[in-house]
Design a protein around this motif. Structure first.
Motif, PDB file in Angstrom:
ATOM      1  N   ASN A 111       0.809  -1.223   0.000  1.00  0.00           N
ATOM      2  CA  ASN A 111       0.000   0.000   0.000  1.00  0.00           C
ATOM      3  C   ASN A 111       0.844   1.275   0.000  1.00  0.00           C
ATOM      4  O   ASN A 111       0.433   2.303   0.539  1.00  0.00           O
ATOM      5  CB  ASN A 111      -0.936   0.002   1.212  1.00  0.00           C
ATOM      6  CG  ASN A 111      -0.194  -0.038   2.537  1.00  0.00           C
ATOM      7  OD1 ASN A 111       0.966  -0.437   2.597  1.00  0.00           O
ATOM      8  ND2 ASN A 111      -0.859   0.376   3.605  1.00  0.00           N
ATOM      9  N   ALA A 112       2.029   1.220  -0.616  1.00  0.00           N
ATOM     10  CA  ALA A 112       2.923   2.384  -0.605  1.00  0.00           C
ATOM     11  C   ALA A 112       2.290   3.598  -1.273  1.00  0.00           C
ATOM     12  O   ALA A 112       2.382   4.721  -0.767  1.00  0.00           O
ATOM     13  CB  ALA A 112       4.247   2.037  -1.282  1.00  0.00           C
ATOM     14  N   LYS A 113       1.627   3.393  -2.411  1.00  0.00           N
ATOM     15  CA  LYS A 113       1.014   4.524  -3.109  1.00  0.00           C
ATOM     16  C   LYS A 113      -0.054   5.176  -2.245  1.00  0.00           C
ATOM     17  O   LYS A 113      -0.132   6.410  -2.145  1.00  0.00           O
ATOM     18  CB  LYS A 113       0.406   4.065  -4.431  1.00  0.00           C
ATOM     19  CG  LYS A 113      -0.285   5.189  -5.201  1.00  0.00           C
ATOM     20  CD  LYS A 113      -0.728   4.767  -6.586  1.00  0.00           C
ATOM     21  CE  LYS A 113      -1.379   5.931  -7.335  1.00  0.00           C
ATOM     22  NZ  LYS A 113      -1.677   5.605  -8.745  1.00  0.00           N
ATOM     23  N   GLU A 114      -0.851   4.367  -1.604  1.00  0.00           N
ATOM     24  CA  GLU A 114      -1.907   4.866  -0.712  1.00  0.00           C
ATOM     25  C   GLU A 114      -1.317   5.683   0.428  1.00  0.00           C
ATOM     26  O   GLU A 114      -1.830   6.753   0.783  1.00  0.00           O
ATOM     27  CB  GLU A 114      -2.689   3.667  -0.175  1.00  0.00           C
ATOM     28  CG  GLU A 114      -3.769   3.986   0.824  1.00  0.00           C
ATOM     29  CD  GLU A 114      -4.409   2.720   1.371  1.00  0.00           C
ATOM     30  OE1 GLU A 114      -4.785   2.723   2.557  1.00  0.00           O
ATOM     31  OE2 GLU A 114      -4.523   1.738   0.614  1.00  0.00           O
ATOM     32  N   SER A 276       4.709  -3.706  11.100  1.00  0.00           N
ATOM     33  CA  SER A 276       3.377  -3.180  10.790  1.00  0.00           C
ATOM     34  C   SER A 276       2.919  -3.548   9.388  1.00  0.00           C
ATOM     35  O   SER A 276       1.718  -3.686   9.143  1.00  0.00           O
ATOM     36  CB  SER A 276       3.360  -1.656  10.959  1.00  0.00           C
ATOM     37  OG  SER A 276       4.234  -1.038  10.031  1.00  0.00           O
ATOM     38  N   ILE A 277       3.873  -3.709   8.442  1.00  0.00           N
ATOM     39  CA  ILE A 277       3.450  -4.041   7.080  1.00  0.00           C
ATOM     40  C   ILE A 277       3.493  -5.535   6.796  1.00  0.00           C
ATOM     41  O   ILE A 277       2.755  -6.020   5.944  1.00  0.00           O
ATOM     42  CB  ILE A 277       4.285  -3.283   6.026  1.00  0.00           C
ATOM     43  CG1 ILE A 277       5.750  -3.700   6.073  1.00  0.00           C
ATOM     44  CG2 ILE A 277       4.138  -1.795   6.177  1.00  0.00           C
ATOM     45  CD1 ILE A 277       6.542  -3.211   4.888  1.00  0.00           C
ATOM     46  N   PHE A 278       4.336  -6.279   7.510  1.00  0.00           N
ATOM     47  CA  PHE A 278       4.453  -7.710   7.254  1.00  0.00           C
ATOM     48  C   PHE A 278       3.439  -8.538   8.036  1.00  0.00           C
ATOM     49  O   PHE A 278       2.971  -9.568   7.561  1.00  0.00           O
ATOM     50  CB  PHE A 278       5.860  -8.209   7.591  1.00  0.00           C
ATOM     51  CG  PHE A 278       6.913  -7.735   6.641  1.00  0.00           C
ATOM     52  CD1 PHE A 278       6.722  -7.814   5.274  1.00  0.00           C
ATOM     53  CD2 PHE A 278       8.100  -7.204   7.110  1.00  0.00           C
ATOM     54  CE1 PHE A 278       7.694  -7.370   4.390  1.00  0.00           C
ATOM     55  CE2 PHE A 278       9.082  -6.760   6.231  1.00  0.00           C
ATOM     56  CZ  PHE A 278       8.878  -6.844   4.871  1.00  0.00           C
ATOM     57  N   ILE A 279       3.100  -8.113   9.248  1.00  0.00           N
ATOM     58  CA  ILE A 279       2.241  -8.914  10.125  1.00  0.00           C
ATOM     59  C   ILE A 279       0.962  -8.162  10.483  1.00  0.00           C
ATOM     60  O   ILE A 279      -0.149  -8.624  10.213  1.00  0.00           O
ATOM     61  CB  ILE A 279       2.994  -9.332  11.397  1.00  0.00           C
ATOM     62  CG1 ILE A 279       4.279 -10.084  11.030  1.00  0.00           C
ATOM     63  CG2 ILE A 279       2.104 -10.216  12.273  1.00  0.00           C
ATOM     64  CD1 ILE A 279       5.177 -10.395  12.206  1.00  0.00           C
TER      65      ILE A 279
END
Length: 309
Positions: A111-114, A276-279
């Motif tokens: 969700n990098a763009k978001e 936070s992004i992996f789990i």
């Protein structure tokens, strides 16, 4: 063309080394390394030392700086920071962006763009989506070692713009860039690999080789992948059995002692990491979307309990 690379760690250093290696047409692009502290000091003094396939080389960017005024306006900003550094970094270097500046994030999540669109006022059509398949680590300030993976960059947009010209430009300067309209599927396919392997190897303290050579670990790995598949499906991102097979092949291609950057952060005792992004993302998004497979990401929830913060 003025190309800034934000964050000269494993990914940013790899991209920078490709852009600056053995090319006779450096007058066509200007490559700027955006970094600070010991990394900036080391590269200013000695260049960037890059190692890959048992070879090493030193490359010199046109500018190394953390000063937005000195950096000036950019045509392309390749974002290679950690996700937890993204908001602060983007706001610091907002003066370097003009309306036509393209942003190409090469972050680990989906969700990098978001996130970028929520952090800074920039035209959404100029924010691309991207990812890279690689194990590359900063082993010391100004020193990067490529340890595995081909270093393929995938990028694209679901909007109407065509960025094949950017693929050609990056390829002309040594980056294996691949433009695609199906970028969301590509990013989720990478996430199908990197999220389970980051969570599993970090919580059990094992290398890639120890994972693939142990049936119990591989069973957990498969369960974690199933949870990603289920979440993706709930978001109308359809991954196939072929994608799962590709992930298994990818796992077999990395060195025995390979570790993810997330695992290295955990082992180094860093409280700033990409949990936070992996789990967390998988668990929270699954609950929000009503994913039923394994009852709201049961295995990721068990993995989460291994972390004490």
């Amino acid at each position: 063309m003025r190309i800034g690379i934000l964050g000269i760690g494993g990914i940013g250093g790899f991209i920078g080394a490709q852009l600056l290696s053995d090319n006779k047409h450096h007058d066509k692009i200007e490559v700027l390394f955006i970094c600070r502290g010991a990394t900036k000091k080391a590269i200013k003094q000695n260049g960037l030392l890059f190692r890959s396939d048992g070879k090493e080389k030193v490359v010199y960017p046109h500018l190394v700086s953390d000063d937005p005024t000195e950096i000036g306006k950019l045509d392309l900003l390749i974002i290679a920071t950690k996700s937890y550094q993204l908001k602060e970094a983007l706001n610091r270097y907002l003066p370097c962006l003009q309306e036509e500046t393209l942003l190409l994030p090469l972050l680990n999540g989906v969700n990098a763009k978001e996130l970028i669109a929520s952090y800074i006022p920039h035209p959404v059509c100029k924010i691309l989506e991207g990812c890279i398949y690689i194990i590359s680590n900063q082993v010391a300030p100004g020193q990067v070692t490529h340890k595995g993976g081909l270093g393929k960059v995938f990028f694209g947009t679901t909007l109407s713009q065509d960025y094949q010209w950017l693929e050609k430009l990056l390829k002309d300067f040594g980056v294996d860039a691949n433009y695609t309209r199906n970028i969301k599927e590509v990013i989720w396919k990478k996430f199908l690999f990197v999220s389970p392997i980051s969570a599993l190897t970090s919580s059990y303290g094992i290398t890639f080789g120890q994972l693939r050579n142990n049936e119990d670990y591989m069973f957990i790995f498969q369960k974690l992948m199933n949870e990603i598949l289920d979440l993706a499906k709930s978001l109308k991102i359809y991954l196939s059995n072929g994608d799962v097979n590709d992930v298994m092949m990818m796992l077999s291609s990395f060195p025995e002692q390979a570790k993810t950057s997330f695992q290295l952060d955990i082992e180094g005792g860093s409280l700033q990491n990409e949990k936070s992004i992996f789990i967390d993302y998988v668990i929270n998004k699954s609950i929000k979307e009503g994913s039923k497979h394994y009852y709201y990401s049961r295995m990721n929830s068990q993995i989460l309990s291994a972390f004490s913060y």
